[in-house]
Design an enzyme around this catalytic site. Sequence first.
Site, PDB file in Angstrom:
ATOM      1  N   HIS A 117     -10.049   2.531  -1.482  1.00 45.25           N
ATOM      2  CA  HIS A 117     -10.246   2.059  -0.113  1.00 45.25           C
ATOM      3  C   HIS A 117     -11.099   0.799  -0.176  1.00 45.25           C
ATOM      4  O   HIS A 117     -12.214   0.755   0.342  1.00 45.25           O
ATOM      5  CB  HIS A 117     -10.891   3.138   0.749  1.00 45.25           C
ATOM      6  N   HIS A 122       0.829  -1.209   0.000  1.00 40.78           N
ATOM      7  CA  HIS A 122       0.000   0.000   0.000  1.00 40.78           C
ATOM      8  C   HIS A 122       0.862   1.257   0.000  1.00 40.78           C
ATOM      9  O   HIS A 122       0.542   2.236  -0.673  1.00 40.78           O
ATOM     10  CB  HIS A 122      -0.919  -0.016   1.226  1.00 40.78           C
TER      11      HIS A 122
END
Length: 960
Positions: free
Chosen positions: A298, A224
């Site tokens: 997300h 990430h």
Amino acid sequence: MLWELEIRPLGKDGERERVCDEFDLLTHAERGGDLVSASARGFLLEGELTDEHRARLTQEVLVDPLVEVGEFAPVGTRTAHSYTVLLKPGVMEPVAQTVLEAVQLLGIPVTAVRTFRRYFGPPELPSLDRDVLFRKVLANDAIEHIVSGPVKADHLGFGAPYKFELRTVPVRNLDDAGLVKLSKDNTLALSLDEMKVVQAHFRDLNREPTDAELESIAQTWSEHCSHKTLKGTITFRDQSTGETRTYKNLLKETVFGATQTIRQQLGADDWCVSVFADNAGIVKFDDNFHICIKVETHNHPSAIEPYGGANTGLGGVIRDLLGTGLGAKPVCNTDVFCFAPPDFDSNQLPQGVLHPRRVMRGVVAGVRDYGNRMGIPTVNGAILFDERYLANPLVFCGTIGTIPCDKAFKKVYDGDLIVAVGGRTGRDGIHGATFSSLELTHESETVSGGAVQIGNAITEKKVQDVIIQARDRNLFTAITDCGAGGFSSAVGEMGADLGATVELDKAPLKYEGLSYTEIWISESQERMVLSVPQEKWPELQALCASENVEAAVLGTFEGSGRLKLSYQGNVVADLDMHFLHDGRPTVVKNAEWAPAQSVPAQPGTGAAQTPQDALVAILGHYSVCSKEWVIRQYDHEVQGGSAIKPLVGVMNDGPSDASVVVPVLGSWTGAAVGCGINHRFADLDPYWMAAAAIDEAVRNVVAVGADPKRVAILDNFCWGNIHDPKVLGALVRTAEACRDVAVAFGTPFISGKDSLNNTYTGKNGERLDIPHTLLVTALGRVPDVRKCVTMDLKEVGNTLYLVGTTKDELGASHFNLVTGRTGGTVPKVDLATAPKVFAGVHAAIAQGLVRSCHDLSEGGFAVAAAEMAFAGGIGADITALPGNLSDEAKLFSESPSRFLLEVKPEHAQAFEAALAGVTIARVGTTVSDPRLRVAGANGEWLLWVKLATLKEAWQKPLRW
């Protein structure tokens, strides 16, 4: 004393209806009404409240007397049997926090507040009904728990004082299996090779790492945060040519490389300011302001807790803008969602997977609440549906903002204070970055609940106000947001070239009991980290206090080259910055791609077999139909800069190609925002999927008036299991297309984000990958918003022009989808012709020659014509579709780089001159009769359908 205020609706009980409908949907029964008889919401309040206090709270603060009735009682004294849903301790409660602040301002002695939802039903439920009702309808196990019967409590406090204990993690003597187990058990998401490098590092230091050090490394090295796959070494074998190519850094050599090539070609006319170097991309806008944009994903948190995941997804990307340069002011938001169909058979749900309808409602509500409460308009987006998104919904959130030209860059200086501004730190978001780097399993809802946060938009709005004022008063030298990894990433990144000393016990906490490591890696929302010259701190502190925003000095940036953490005077971490940021081993992977076997078009088996039936079916497909139910929940007018809305037309309910905002009020210069996404093409060839996405994004903004020479784009890759060479190979081919098309179009990529391993491991070990998905967002400069056009037909008697070339490209089309046909050719972008088409259309719009313009995308010509007609309430006769193609291809081919335009007869000659050298054709006229007619090659009408029928088919599916 502990009180509860129970608030019931007067009249319609909408929450009860929702619960009953959802239960019936999941059980295929009609028993929801037997299990839940009524609903309520309410508050638990701790304090010595008099009758007068309780009356004020009921009459002035917490109850709307027009639609609700509220009643106080001591906790646990009510007799009606109920199921009370409470957030688990440590989960952020924005409403409770706001209520507490409000009642304390009123002088009411409340010391703590919690919210609840309450449902009334029988004390005993059949076990299967109870399981569905409690676990899948009333509450989300990730963040909530249910109390059956009276709530029993005597106080609302939670969290015991933390007693310091330095924890070290034995790694030096572990074998390979032990290293893998350590990474998995602690949600580190580090590979064996990475764990071996960590092990070797601490062997050289002759000591074990502390837990804070190990967590810092895991956060910094996570997929990430570091994008290690796309920046790693990939050997790619292209089976279509037999060629093998090796990329040392895929992003740098494709997406980044395209931008560098374009900037070199622009030379002195380069309008890019900052690309791939900050939290958002920045381009020139006018003499005083630049404009910046970022789109985030997300996905994993939204799969576990849809509301909180989407809520903080939007909050996070807004903070990306605040953390760009010295702080940008957000002016509008975008969102794109990918779900499984909302009518998915609940009997087919894998264990631990929420129903798509619940996911969709939660995600939309999360984005709605955050954007609306911050006063930022949500102006553009899209929603796609495919069963392959069942376990991994995709949630893309974007924000566009303005920044003064002299505030676009930042720098951390030796001796600057590390200042945390905004929300307090809690346990929400622990392991969020590493969790997002893992695939989901049926246990994720339970074991990763801590990775989900709940945002507080009001707090972030106050933070935004402080940051913009502090920026303009030159009170800090650098800023970033606390996103994935919390303080570990924010401080670690800002101090990467210097070093930093942090006193973790100085961080303001939501509650007691957090360890030093939890403070360091928490992803609690609404926090920014600033680099503040020591002499500026008193003024910044006073400014924050004046806006009721917390600010605290955590430490100092220093030229030591080390990251040093302490807690209550105890050293808990001491890491070399070079190792932390550059010590990760290079990821080395193999990738391959083989073209899909060419299959001739095959007859379909679907119900829609005539062109008219196919058109109605495509308009009613979830991916194409009206998203008004979603759009109307967003405020797209706030700030007063919306020039072209998401919905346009005579009834303001037609689908705009893109939105246009005026970022600097008082100016006529606008910014057009559009997107392109079509995962279905990737089933045939991900290269042309990417090309089509870029083409669609660009033509969407061109269609409303943007200058194609001033369009910047962003990439968001969402992919499945990239450990599979075939899945990774599709990603490589997509990145190559991004490079080729961007350079051909002259549209630089200025920012991007990837979300990999969107894979679900089911109960039986099967792997479910999402489709290869690329979202391309386009930001175009509109020279004069007064010359913008919309897609709805305007007048009777005008000429309709088709611009661009239609080919027999029905592969992976929506026509094939609704008819059940298979095979065909995937649409391909002509890289030489497309820029000429864009330039010609823009020239015609800029000269005022176009009354309406609509791009051709899902459903091809037929859908575009139908949408333009029913949006404008004006009919159309299409009598001369060009080309030697089948009627189906003429109507439904999804060939890119095409527009349908409406032109007044007196402007026809000038219009055709503006598009000289581009394929155009007069295809029909606008008529007064409210219907769409399209003639075939033999002159007979292929379809003849009322606009009301078309519009109803389009609006009905999501008319919730």
